[in-house]
Structures are given as C-alpha cells and as structure tokens.
Design an enzyme around this catalytic site. Structure first.
Site, PDB file in Angstrom:
ATOM      1  N   GLU A 135      -3.321   0.367  13.566  1.00  0.00           N
ATOM      2  CA  GLU A 135      -1.860   0.369  13.509  1.00  0.00           C
ATOM      3  C   GLU A 135      -1.243   1.624  14.131  1.00  0.00           C
ATOM      4  OE1 GLU A 135       1.885   0.176  10.318  1.00  0.00           O
ATOM      5  OE2 GLU A 135      -0.176   0.193   9.581  1.00  0.00           O
ATOM      6  N   SER A 191       2.091  -8.787   8.768  1.00  0.00           N
ATOM      7  CA  SER A 191       1.593  -7.861   7.756  1.00  0.00           C
ATOM      8  C   SER A 191       2.816  -7.100   7.268  1.00  0.00           C
ATOM      9  CB  SER A 191       0.538  -6.915   8.329  1.00  0.00           C
ATOM     10  OG  SER A 191       0.100  -6.003   7.327  1.00  0.00           O
ATOM     11  N   LYS A 220      -2.222  -4.183  13.991  1.00  0.00           N
ATOM     12  CA  LYS A 220      -0.922  -4.212  13.316  1.00  0.00           C
ATOM     13  C   LYS A 220       0.085  -3.490  14.206  1.00  0.00           C
ATOM     14  CE  LYS A 220       1.452  -3.510   8.926  1.00  0.00           C
ATOM     15  NZ  LYS A 220       1.352  -3.205   7.489  1.00  0.00           N
ATOM     16  N   GLU A 276       2.084   2.533  14.991  1.00  0.00           N
ATOM     17  CA  GLU A 276       3.457   2.045  14.881  1.00  0.00           C
ATOM     18  C   GLU A 276       4.372   2.793  15.842  1.00  0.00           C
ATOM     19  OE1 GLU A 276       7.161   1.539  11.699  1.00  0.00           O
ATOM     20  OE2 GLU A 276       5.169   2.121  10.977  1.00  0.00           O
ATOM     21  N   LYS A 317      -6.836  -0.104   6.357  1.00  0.00           N
ATOM     22  CA  LYS A 317      -5.654   0.102   7.198  1.00  0.00           C
ATOM     23  C   LYS A 317      -5.450   1.595   7.441  1.00  0.00           C
ATOM     24  CE  LYS A 317      -0.848   0.640   6.896  1.00  0.00           C
ATOM     25  NZ  LYS A 317       0.333   0.653   6.041  1.00  0.00           N
ATOM     26  N   TYR A 358       6.479   7.199   4.570  1.00  0.00           N
ATOM     27  CA  TYR A 358       5.902   6.702   3.315  1.00  0.00           C
ATOM     28  C   TYR A 358       4.476   7.172   3.167  1.00  0.00           C
ATOM     29  CZ  TYR A 358       3.172   2.930   5.546  1.00  0.00           C
ATOM     30  OH  TYR A 358       2.277   2.184   6.284  1.00  0.00           O
ATOM     31  N   ASP A 388       0.804  -1.220   0.000  1.00  0.00           N
ATOM     32  CA  ASP A 388       0.000   0.000   0.000  1.00  0.00           C
ATOM     33  C   ASP A 388       0.838   1.271   0.000  1.00  0.00           C
ATOM     34  OD1 ASP A 388       0.862  -0.812   2.570  1.00  0.00           O
ATOM     35  OD2 ASP A 388      -0.577   0.529   3.515  1.00  0.00           O
TER      36      ASP A 388
END
Length: 396
Positions: free
Chosen positions: A223, A334, A265, A225, A183, A396, A71
């Site tokens: 998610e 993932s 995630k 992170e 996501k 990203y 993605d």
C-alpha cells in the site's frame, strides 16, 4: 528456503568470430570449446509457504468480496470514538470491534479483515476470540504490521514508514495467532513533490516488508497511498502514480517477492481533494484502469482499493465503474471509513443501537460487493453516505 536458478544454454560467440564488414564466420569443429556453464545471477525463490500464500490471496480476492479495514491504531480509534462522544478505553474499542466482526452474514460480502495488534489478540464482549469469530464468518484475519510514519530526513517535509526492525519475528507470531495476511501503509504526497528520495524510500520499504511477510506465511498487502491532499488535477495524479508503481514493482522483483502471493492496496486515480475540477466515476475508472494496465502484472491476484477520504457513495460508485468490463485482476475494495462511517454514527456507543448499526454496515458491505461485480445502481442511498470524509493532512 529452496532456490532454483535460471540458466541460459545457448552458445556465445567470441568477438574474434566477428569480422567487420563480413558475415558471421562459422567456427570449425576444431576450435569449438565447451566453456563451463555458470548459474545466472537471477534467482527465483520459492518458500515453504508458496502454495498457501497463493491460496490465501485468491481467497481474499474472491468474486463479490473485499476487505474491511479495521486496523486503526488505538489513538486513531480514539478519534473515531470521540466523534460519537465515547472515551478512548479498551472496553469501548472492544465493544465497537465486536459490533463489526459479529455482524450476521458479513462474510457474504467481506473476505478479509485487517486488524490492529490489540484486536488480533482481543476477545469480543462475550469472551470469544475475535479471530475465531472472523473464521466462523469465513473472513480471513489480517494484521497491520507497520509502525507508522515518521519524518524523512533530507526530503521536502515528507515521510517514511518504520517497522522493519523485528518484523520477521512479529510476522511469525501473528501467523501463530491466526493472521494470514499483512498490511503495510506508506504515503506519497503530491504537494510536497513528491521527491525521488521519498518515492524510492516508499518502494524499498514496501518491498522489504513484502519479502519478510511472505517468508513468514503472510500475504503482504502492498500500500503506497498517494494522498488526496492538494489542488492538482487528475493528470498529475496519474503521472505520479505511474512513477510510484514503477518503483514499487522494480524493488518487489529485486527482493524476490512472489507476485502471485501479494495483494495491492492502491489509491484510485482522482484529482486532488482541493481541485476545482471534479472527476466522474467513469473518468476515475478510465484513468485508474489505464494505470493498472501500464504498471501491474496480471500475476497479481487482487487490487483492493483504499477509499482515501472519499464519501461512502463516491468510493462505491468509482469501484462499480471500474468493474463494467473484465479485468485481469480482482478489482475490489479495502475500505475503513467508507464502510464504517454511517455504522459508527448509528451505533453512537449505545447497546440498543448495535443491530441497527450492523444493518447499516451490511448495507454498505453489500453495496461494495455489488460494485465489485459491476452491478451496483446507487439507488436508495442515504444522505450520510454522500458526506465527504476527506481530512487535510490526515494521519492514523
């Protein structure tokens, strides 16, 4: 949307019925009053997609399977292509994504694929819809729905994730296009605090997104992170992760998110990338599983770990270590770069290398499938698989 209320029917005694220093007085029948029962403020929601959400989550979280994350935004995909000398054009992005989704037998190891919006509506170089190719492989199509990170005003140079505006209509359109899960990625930086403001903003944004996604038929991947950046040790990562996940589940509950219809995630609990003391797979597994046991309800079907810049081999070994004993959840992967790094290099943009690149992708996917089952041995790994992929300040 249907709603059901939880009611408490047990009698409540007035303060006047308690005499200091004495036992509780039993009121006579003559003074017993039947007060009107009012609904509790706690409401449990059940949407029209509830059964489908649970089914989708369980399908993605099936034994021996994980998620392929493909993605990347067009800009980030351009960076990947540039690393093998290719120009960032739609045709080149299409060629690479075609290579990934059409790898024969990929569905034996991968149960879900996260797509960028361009890819969800894109066809392969042969003219077949990418969504249709995935479905033929028995891979559930997913979609990245956040709009990326922007500076968080009032924080310690931290970020927040935008994209809630218009999310409901976008999710509805993605569902119509064939996506069945979504996501949303936000980040927490340990070197920058993290500040209470940044943690709360991350948790609240994830909860609002998850509620909106479920309302439109998409299983939300949650998610937050925790970035690898920093010199901190594994204990500091554990401390921050506990705080973050406590906030996340508090706000998920506040927003009436159905836990049986989500996937997580998370980052693995590891030392910072610049920490001199490295952790073994067994240590990573111990810390990470302890975190899950303290913070994640067993109602959640799947924990699909991100690799976060680990090498292909490191990500697989750590996942395998976490599956050496039974877990209340499906503990899986993932991965993006940890599945695709060697594959991309092998392809090099040359049509004659497509099969070799797909073989490499299948090798990595099979390795992580075995790791999900706790059966990975690490034998025969290439030198490329051992190369670290951490990029300081990676975006990203």
């Amino acid at each position: 949307m249907a709603a059901s209320s939880l009611l408490k029917s047990s009698p409540v005694l007035n303060k006047s019925e308690w005499v200091k220093g004495q036992t509780l007085r039993q009121p006579s029948i003559a003074v017993v009053r039947c007060n009107q029962i009012v609904p509790s403020a706690l409401t449990i929601k059940a949407g029209s997609y509830a059964d489908e959400l649970v089914k989708t989550a369980k399908t993605v979280a099936s034994p021996g399977h994980g998620i392929m994350a493909m993605d990347e935004s067009n800009a980030t995909c351009g960076k990947r292509l540039a690393s093998i000398g290719l120009e960032n054009t739609e045709a080149n992005r299409q060629a690479y994504r075609t290579l990934l989704v059409s790898a024969p037998g990929l569905g034996n190891y991968v149960s879900g694929a996260i797509l960028f919006e361009e890819t969800l509506y894109q066809s392969t170089v042969d003219g077949k819809k990418i969504v249709d190719i995935l479905v033929e492989q028995k891979i559930v199509p997913g979609i990245k729905v956040d709009k990326g990170l922007v500076p968080l005003a009032g924080s310690n140079d931290e970020s927040w994730c935008q994209g809630l505006d218009g999310l409901a209509s976008r999710c509805a359109a993605y569902y119509q296009q064939g996506a069945r899960f979504a996501k949303w990625r936000t980040v927490v930086s340990i070197p920058n605090g993290p500040s209470a403001l940044a943690v709360k903003e991350a948790a609240w944004g994830l909860a609002r997104y998850a509620s909106i996604a479920q309302d439109n038929g998409l299983v939300p991947i949650v998610e937050p992170e925790i970035l690898l950046d920093g010199e901190h040790g594994i204990d500091r990562t554990f401390e921050v992760a506990q705080n973050v996940w406590a906030e996340v589940f508090f706000y998920l509950a506040q927003n009436n998110v159905m836990f049986e219809g989500i996937l997580l995630k998370p980052s693995m609990v590891t030392p910072g990338a610049e920490c001199k003391e490295r952790a073994t797979p067994e240590q990573v597994a111990e810390y990470t599983l302890n975190l899950l046991k303290r913070r994640i309800p067993p109602a959640v079907p799947g924990i699909m770990f991100l690799s976060g810049g680990q090498s292909e081999l490191e990500a697989t070994l750590n996942l395998n270590a976490m599956n050496q004993s039974p877990n209340p959840w499906h503990v899986s992967f993932s991965y993006a770069r940890a599945l695709q790094n060697t594959c991309l290099k092998t392809w090099g943009g040359l049509p004659e290398n497509v099969k070799a690149a797909q073989d490499v992708l299948l090798t990595r996917a099979k390795a992580n499938s075995l790791a999900q089952l706790g059966k990975y041995t690490g034998e025969g790994e290439s030198a490329e698989a051992k190369e670290g992929m951490f990029v300081k300040g990676y975006t990203y």
